[in-house]
Design a protein around this motif. Structure first.
Motif, PDB file in Angstrom:
ATOM      1  N   ALA A  37       1.042 -72.512  51.356  1.00 58.38           N
ATOM      2  CA  ALA A  37       0.145 -71.537  50.725  1.00 58.38           C
ATOM      3  C   ALA A  37       0.672 -70.115  50.899  1.00 58.38           C
ATOM      4  N   THR A  38       1.239 -69.816  52.053  1.00 59.26           N
ATOM      5  CA  THR A  38       1.818 -68.491  52.281  1.00 59.26           C
ATOM      6  C   THR A  38       2.999 -68.262  51.356  1.00 59.26           C
ATOM      7  N   GLU A  39       3.806 -69.276  51.173  1.00 56.89           N
ATOM      8  CA  GLU A  39       4.952 -69.161  50.268  1.00 56.89           C
ATOM      9  C   GLU A  39       4.496 -68.923  48.834  1.00 56.89           C
ATOM     10  N   LEU A  40       3.503 -69.653  48.378  1.00 53.64           N
ATOM     11  CA  LEU A  40       3.033 -69.504  46.994  1.00 53.64           C
ATOM     12  C   LEU A  40       2.360 -68.160  46.751  1.00 53.64           C
ATOM     13  N   ILE A  41       1.559 -67.696  47.700  1.00 54.92           N
ATOM     14  CA  ILE A  41       0.895 -66.404  47.517  1.00 54.92           C
ATOM     15  C   ILE A  41       1.911 -65.276  47.556  1.00 54.92           C
ATOM     16  N   THR A  42       2.986 -65.443  48.316  1.00 50.90           N
ATOM     17  CA  THR A  42       4.046 -64.441  48.365  1.00 50.90           C
ATOM     18  C   THR A  42       4.762 -64.347  47.025  1.00 50.90           C
ATOM     19  N   ILE A  43       5.057 -65.496  46.431  1.00 49.19           N
ATOM     20  CA  ILE A  43       5.730 -65.501  45.122  1.00 49.19           C
ATOM     21  C   ILE A  43       4.873 -64.802  44.073  1.00 49.19           C
ATOM     22  N   SER A  44       3.597 -65.162  44.015  1.00 47.60           N
ATOM     23  CA  SER A  44       2.741 -64.568  42.981  1.00 47.60           C
ATOM     24  C   SER A  44       2.492 -63.080  43.234  1.00 47.60           C
ATOM     25  N   ALA A  45       2.331 -62.689  44.488  1.00 42.60           N
ATOM     26  CA  ALA A  45       2.109 -61.269  44.790  1.00 42.60           C
ATOM     27  C   ALA A  45       3.347 -60.441  44.461  1.00 42.60           C
ATOM     28  N   LEU A  46       4.532 -60.963  44.783  1.00 41.23           N
ATOM     29  CA  LEU A  46       5.761 -60.230  44.464  1.00 41.23           C
ATOM     30  C   LEU A  46       5.920 -60.047  42.951  1.00 41.23           C
ATOM     31  N   ARG A  47       5.616 -61.080  42.199  1.00 37.05           N
ATOM     32  CA  ARG A  47       5.704 -60.958  40.733  1.00 37.05           C
ATOM     33  C   ARG A  47       4.745 -59.901  40.216  1.00 37.05           C
ATOM     34  N   ASN A  48       3.530 -59.908  40.721  1.00 35.29           N
ATOM     35  CA  ASN A  48       2.536 -58.929  40.264  1.00 35.29           C
ATOM     36  C   ASN A  48       2.922 -57.509  40.659  1.00 35.29           C
ATOM     37  N   ILE A  49       3.355 -57.335  41.881  1.00 36.14           N
ATOM     38  CA  ILE A  49       3.681 -55.983  42.365  1.00 36.14           C
ATOM     39  C   ILE A  49       4.937 -55.449  41.702  1.00 36.14           C
ATOM     40  N   LEU A  50       5.982 -56.259  41.610  1.00 35.19           N
ATOM     41  CA  LEU A  50       7.241 -55.779  41.046  1.00 35.19           C
ATOM     42  C   LEU A  50       7.140 -55.520  39.544  1.00 35.19           C
ATOM     43  N   GLY A  51       6.205 -56.172  38.893  1.00 33.73           N
ATOM     44  CA  GLY A  51       5.999 -55.931  37.468  1.00 33.73           C
ATOM     45  C   GLY A  51       5.382 -54.576  37.172  1.00 33.73           C
ATOM     46  N   GLN A  52       4.892 -53.874  38.185  1.00 30.99           N
ATOM     47  CA  GLN A  52       4.273 -52.571  38.007  1.00 30.99           C
ATOM     48  C   GLN A  52       5.266 -51.415  38.094  1.00 30.99           C
ATOM     49  N   TYR A  53       6.516 -51.712  38.418  1.00 28.55           N
ATOM     50  CA  TYR A  53       7.533 -50.676  38.617  1.00 28.55           C
ATOM     51  C   TYR A  53       8.622 -50.776  37.554  1.00 28.55           C
ATOM     52  N   THR A  54       9.282 -49.659  37.317  1.00 29.60           N
ATOM     53  CA  THR A  54      10.453 -49.660  36.430  1.00 29.60           C
ATOM     54  C   THR A  54      11.680 -50.046  37.256  1.00 29.60           C
ATOM     55  N   LEU A  55      12.780 -50.301  36.578  1.00 29.20           N
ATOM     56  CA  LEU A  55      14.000 -50.713  37.259  1.00 29.20           C
ATOM     57  C   LEU A  55      14.498 -49.641  38.221  1.00 29.20           C
ATOM     58  N   SER A  56      14.469 -48.406  37.818  1.00 32.26           N
ATOM     59  CA  SER A  56      14.949 -47.331  38.700  1.00 32.26           C
ATOM     60  C   SER A  56      14.055 -47.188  39.933  1.00 32.26           C
ATOM     61  N   GLU A  57      12.725 -47.378  39.774  1.00 36.27           N
ATOM     62  CA  GLU A  57      11.816 -47.314  40.922  1.00 36.27           C
ATOM     63  C   GLU A  57      12.068 -48.486  41.872  1.00 36.27           C
ATOM     64  N   LEU A  58      12.377 -49.649  41.311  1.00 41.12           N
ATOM     65  CA  LEU A  58      12.678 -50.802  42.153  1.00 41.12           C
ATOM     66  C   LEU A  58      13.912 -50.554  43.008  1.00 41.12           C
ATOM     67  N   LEU A  59      14.907 -49.943  42.425  1.00 37.15           N
ATOM     68  CA  LEU A  59      16.154 -49.716  43.147  1.00 37.15           C
ATOM     69  C   LEU A  59      16.036 -48.611  44.190  1.00 37.15           C
ATOM     70  N   THR A  60      15.220 -47.619  43.925  1.00 41.63           N
ATOM     71  CA  THR A  60      15.142 -46.473  44.839  1.00 41.63           C
ATOM     72  C   THR A  60      14.111 -46.635  45.946  1.00 41.63           C
ATOM     73  N   SER A  61      13.068 -47.377  45.707  1.00 40.55           N
ATOM     74  CA  SER A  61      11.990 -47.450  46.715  1.00 40.55           C
ATOM     75  C   SER A  61      11.704 -48.890  47.144  1.00 40.55           C
ATOM     76  N   ARG A  62      12.740 -49.598  47.525  1.00 39.16           N
ATOM     77  CA  ARG A  62      12.571 -50.989  47.974  1.00 39.16           C
ATOM     78  C   ARG A  62      11.718 -51.091  49.227  1.00 39.16           C
ATOM     79  N   GLU A  63      11.885 -50.180  50.162  1.00 39.82           N
ATOM     80  CA  GLU A  63      11.146 -50.247  51.423  1.00 39.82           C
ATOM     81  C   GLU A  63       9.647 -50.045  51.224  1.00 39.82           C
ATOM     82  N   SER A  64       9.273 -49.082  50.416  1.00 37.59           N
ATOM     83  CA  SER A  64       7.838 -48.856  50.185  1.00 37.59           C
ATOM     84  C   SER A  64       7.235 -50.012  49.386  1.00 37.59           C
TER      85      SER A  64
END
Length: 186
Positions: free
Chosen positions: A134-161
């Motif tokens: 369950a932890t693995e599945l919720i992590t996959i879905s949360a990452l997809r939702n969160i990363l879909g809110q950023y542009t490519l340049s934001e993903l590359l520059t603010s990985r830690e946040s």
């Protein structure tokens, strides 16, 4: 006359000694077996729970009042108690590469490593069927939702946040299961 009666009685009692019956033999054999088996069965009542684990004990399917038990020696009643050991150490898993569509419609392949540990063994056993899956599945879905809110340049520059945001979002769900996220590394 009394001497003769005593003599007859003693002769009669000596001659009346019978052999053991079958039921007496069976009971004697069972008694000897119980004397031999009892100490061995008593040893099966004790379990050792290691320092990094906790034992959730179910008696007839209900959680025993002293659960989670451990570390150390615990008393278990054979045939009635079911002992489930929960590991409290930090566990990790690799997320398989995920193709994610960013905010600016760029397809990005992201993989991640997640570190978590169990805080409440009773909750992770009773509130979710398989806390690891369950932890693995919720992590996959949360990452997809969160990363879909950023542009490519934001993903590359603010990985830690983004990792901190993902960890907080996943932790919000997994806290109900007694699981705490330690790190999400992308």
């Amino acid at each position: 006359m009394s001497f003769l009666t005593l003599e007859k009685r003693s002769k009669l009692s000596l001659t009346e000694i019978k052999e053991e019956t079958l039921t007496e033999k069976i009971f004697r054999i069972l008694a000897v077996m119980m004397i031999i088996i009892f100490p061995l069965a008593l040893l099966g009542c004790f379990r050792v729970v290691k320092q990094y684990k906790r034992a959730v004990i179910l008696r007839f399917g209900r959680v025993r009042s002293d659960s989670p038990a451990g570390p150390g020696i615990i008393w278990v009643v054979p045939c009635t108690d079911n002992v489930l050991l929960i590991d409290l150490r930090t566990q990790s898993f690799n997320l398989p590469p995920q193709e994610i569509l960013t905010k600016d419609s760029v397809t990005v392949t992201v993989d991640a490593v997640v570190y978590f540990h169990v805080l409440k063994p009773l909750s992770c056993l009773l509130n979710v069927q398989s806390y690891k899956r369950a932890t693995e599945l919720i992590t996959i879905s949360a990452l997809r939702n969160i990363l879909g809110q950023y542009t490519l340049s934001e993903l590359l520059t603010s990985r830690e946040s983004i990792s901190r945001t993902a960890r907080k979002e996943i932790d919000r769900v997994t806290n109900e299961w007694g699981v705490e996220m330690e790190r999400v590394e992308m």
